[in-house]
Motif scaffolding. Structure first.
Motif, mmCIF file in Angstrom:
data_model
loop_
_atom_site.group_PDB
_atom_site.id
_atom_site.type_symbol
_atom_site.label_atom_id
_atom_site.label_comp_id
_atom_site.label_asym_id
_atom_site.label_seq_id
_atom_site.Cartn_x
_atom_site.Cartn_y
_atom_site.Cartn_z
ATOM 1 N N ARG A 90 0.846 -1.215 0.000
ATOM 2 C CA ARG A 90 0.000 0.000 0.000
ATOM 3 C C ARG A 90 0.875 1.258 0.000
ATOM 4 N NH1 ARG A 90 -3.980 0.976 5.135
ATOM 5 N NH2 ARG A 90 -2.213 0.485 6.437
ATOM 6 N N THR A 286 -9.008 -3.725 5.687
ATOM 7 C CA THR A 286 -8.842 -2.296 5.378
ATOM 8 C C THR A 286 -7.679 -2.089 4.411
ATOM 9 O OG1 THR A 286 -9.617 -1.786 7.592
ATOM 10 C CG2 THR A 286 -8.520 -0.003 6.425
ATOM 11 N N MET A 289 -8.569 -3.096 0.948
ATOM 12 C CA MET A 289 -9.403 -2.063 0.312
ATOM 13 C C MET A 289 -8.520 -0.905 -0.160
ATOM 14 S SD MET A 289 -12.561 -2.193 2.969
ATOM 15 C CE MET A 289 -13.373 -0.699 2.527
ATOM 16 N N ASP A 290 -7.539 -0.542 0.661
ATOM 17 C CA ASP A 290 -6.623 0.553 0.266
ATOM 18 C C ASP A 290 -5.837 0.183 -0.992
ATOM 19 O OD1 ASP A 290 -7.397 2.138 2.351
ATOM 20 O OD2 ASP A 290 -5.737 1.596 3.669
ATOM 21 N N ASP A 292 -6.712 -1.887 -3.328
ATOM 22 C CA ASP A 292 -7.660 -1.831 -4.459
ATOM 23 C C ASP A 292 -7.900 -0.372 -4.878
ATOM 24 O OD1 ASP A 292 -9.651 -3.643 -5.927
ATOM 25 O OD2 ASP A 292 -10.931 -2.004 -5.278
ATOM 26 N N GLU A 293 -8.096 0.475 -3.866
ATOM 27 C CA GLU A 293 -8.357 1.896 -4.153
ATOM 28 C C GLU A 293 -7.120 2.549 -4.803
ATOM 29 O OE1 GLU A 293 -10.598 4.056 -1.152
ATOM 30 O OE2 GLU A 293 -9.242 5.738 -1.400
ATOM 31 N N ASN A 294 -5.929 2.209 -4.290
ATOM 32 C CA ASN A 294 -4.708 2.801 -4.868
ATOM 33 C C ASN A 294 -4.519 2.393 -6.326
ATOM 34 O OD1 ASN A 294 -3.976 4.204 -2.603
ATOM 35 N ND2 ASN A 294 -2.584 2.655 -1.822
ATOM 36 N N THR A 296 -6.933 1.606 -8.372
ATOM 37 C CA THR A 296 -7.969 2.303 -9.149
ATOM 38 C C THR A 296 -7.563 3.759 -9.361
ATOM 39 O OG1 THR A 296 -9.598 0.840 -8.172
ATOM 40 C CG2 THR A 296 -10.444 2.793 -9.262
ATOM 41 N N THR A 297 -7.030 4.401 -8.318
ATOM 42 C CA THR A 297 -6.559 5.786 -8.456
ATOM 43 C C THR A 297 -5.448 5.845 -9.498
ATOM 44 O OG1 THR A 297 -6.968 6.022 -6.102
ATOM 45 C CG2 THR A 297 -5.731 7.789 -7.119
ATOM 46 N N ARG A 333 -11.906 -3.919 -10.564
ATOM 47 C CA ARG A 333 -11.791 -3.840 -9.103
ATOM 48 C C ARG A 333 -11.708 -5.273 -8.561
ATOM 49 N NH1 ARG A 333 -14.359 0.524 -6.905
ATOM 50 N NH2 ARG A 333 -13.347 -0.174 -4.998
ATOM 51 N N ALA A 336 -14.020 -4.867 -4.391
ATOM 52 C CA ALA A 336 -15.163 -3.952 -4.309
ATOM 53 C C ALA A 336 -16.227 -4.469 -3.325
ATOM 54 C CB ALA A 336 -15.782 -3.751 -5.687
ATOM 55 N N PHE A 339 -15.881 -2.934 -0.017
ATOM 56 C CA PHE A 339 -16.382 -1.547 0.021
ATOM 57 C C PHE A 339 -17.906 -1.557 0.192
ATOM 58 C CE2 PHE A 339 -12.875 1.261 -1.449
ATOM 59 C CZ PHE A 339 -11.919 0.293 -1.734
#
Ligand code: HEM
Length: 366
Positions: A90, A286, A289-290, A292-294, A296-297, A333, A336, A339
């Motif tokens: 992460r 958590t 999820m981070d 995955d979000e990173n 996607t960003t 994703r 997801a 989330f």
């Protein structure tokens, strides 16, 4: 601990002679008087190589996590290593997001000076990026039609065979699912948590309905109807979670990836995250999820870079360029489902009380 085996020289240890001779701009190789070397191609190569180096480190840590996580039981000490390594991934992602900013100091016209030399090479062929996607849990079948076609079509035979082979091994997503399914606590002899939870939800929804009815005087019939419809859709989303057949259908449709049992146990961990035994599992979810979000960003950021450089030109790999990249960002994703669990969270004050016996098991002092 290893002992020193003789003097080491910095440049030799890091193999810098080899490493720093791996940046060879094609525009330099093919330079002529009319077409000199494109100055910014070196930056283009360095930024790509820097990403590939970080992808290598991510795979190194991810492989170690997968090896430990696929054991039938994971000891607490091993679990903290898993968390530590996922956390490193992460942090690496957070660190490399800004490299695009450096690359954007190259203007689109400077890029055009050497772009045509690169064709048909493309990020599609970054096998390390694909390997990370696969090991996290994104398989060929999860990709949208066009993405699937590009994924398979732009690699050479050896890379395609190797990457397809990796899909047979358990990914982080599938190992997480198995591990969540094994989580105890929710179904004990005198305690079925889900019956208690559903009773609480039904009470809350009945209260919401009563509030709408009580405030109906100030609402038009249409508004009141609209509010009741919204409430009904919340009710049906809860029902879907508890109905095994309905859940299987959303998994088959590709709207959800985790099994019903895994989803329910993940929800339990989220709801009771303050209990000591659930704190590490919550931390791991958590971080996933981070991650995955990173990614996607990163995908959205890369899409904007491609738009800035190319406008609506197609990519060197033959895709529609930034429109393809946006679709891949929306669709690709992995976690997801974690989330979307927020849909089912309720206030702490309404959480069903856990029986003393289960509470004791959730504490470190058993
Ligand atoms: C001038 C800079 C860049 C431009 C214009 C650009 C453009 C594109 C385009 C248009 C695609 C879609 C495939 C195609 O048709 O070629 C793509 C894919 C990709 N690029 Fe880039 N890119 C740039 C820099 C980078 C960098 C620095 C990386 C870092 C490794 C990278 C990694 C990737 C990856 C992994 C894909 C595949 C994504 C997917 O299919 O989901 N790109 N790029």
């Amino acid at each position: 601990m290893h002992k020193n085996q003789g003097p080491v020289y910095y440049n030799d240890y890091l193999m810098l002679e080899k490493f720093l001779s791996c940046q060879e701009p094609l525009s330099k190789k093919f330079a002529t008087k009319e077409n000199p070397e494109a100055h910014d191609e070196t930056l283009f190569i360095v930024v790509h190589q820097a990403y590939e180096l970080w992808f290598k480190q991510i795979l190194h840590d991810l492989d170690a996590v997968l090896t430990t996580f696929k054991k039938p039981t994971v000891e607490d000490s091993e679990f903290s290593y898993i968390i530590q390594r996922l956390d490193r991934i992460r942090k690496i992602q957070a660190g490399f997001q800004n490299n695009f900013e450096i690359l954007e100091t190259m203007t689109p016209m400077d890029f055009l000076e050497f772009r045509s030399l690169l064709s048909p090479a493309s990020g599609f062929q970054s096998t390390q990026f694909r390997e990370i996607e696969i090991k996290l849990g994104l398989n060929t079948v999860d990709r949208e039609g066009i993405d699937r076609e590009f994924f398979l079509g732009r690699l050479n035979e050896a890379d395609r065979t190797r990457l397809s082979g990796l899909e047979a091994a358990p990914s982080m997503l599938r190992l997480l699912e198995k591990w969540l399914e094994r989580t105890p606590f929710t179904n004990k002899e005198n305690f079925n948590f889900w019956t208690e939870y559903q009773n609480t939800i039904n009470k809350m929804l009945a209260e919401d309905k009563a509030t709408i009815e009580a405030n109906a005087a100030g609402l038009s019939d249409k508004d009141k109807q609209g509010q009741l419809e919204n409430l009904k859709s919340t009710q049906s989303s809860f029902d879907n979670l508890f109905n095994e057949e309905a859940h299987k259908k959303v998994v088959a449709d590709g709207q959800r990836k985790l099994s019903q049992k895994a989803m329910l146990n993940a929800l339990f961990i989220m709801l009771y995250r303050d209990e000591p035994m659930l704190s590490m599992p919550f931390q791991m979810m958590t971080i996933l999820m981070d991650i995955d979000e990173n990614f996607t960003t990163w995908r959205y950021r890369h899409m904007l870079l491609a738009q800035r450089m190319l406008g609506s030109k197609i990519g060197t790999g033959g895709s529609s360029g930034h429109t393809y990249l946006k679709k891949a960002a929306d669709n690709n994703r992995v976690f997801a489902d974690l989330f979307n669990l927020s849909t089912y969270l309720i206030p702490r004050s309404r959480l069903p009380k856990i029986p003393a016996e289960v509470k004791k098991q959730l504490n470190f002092h058993v």
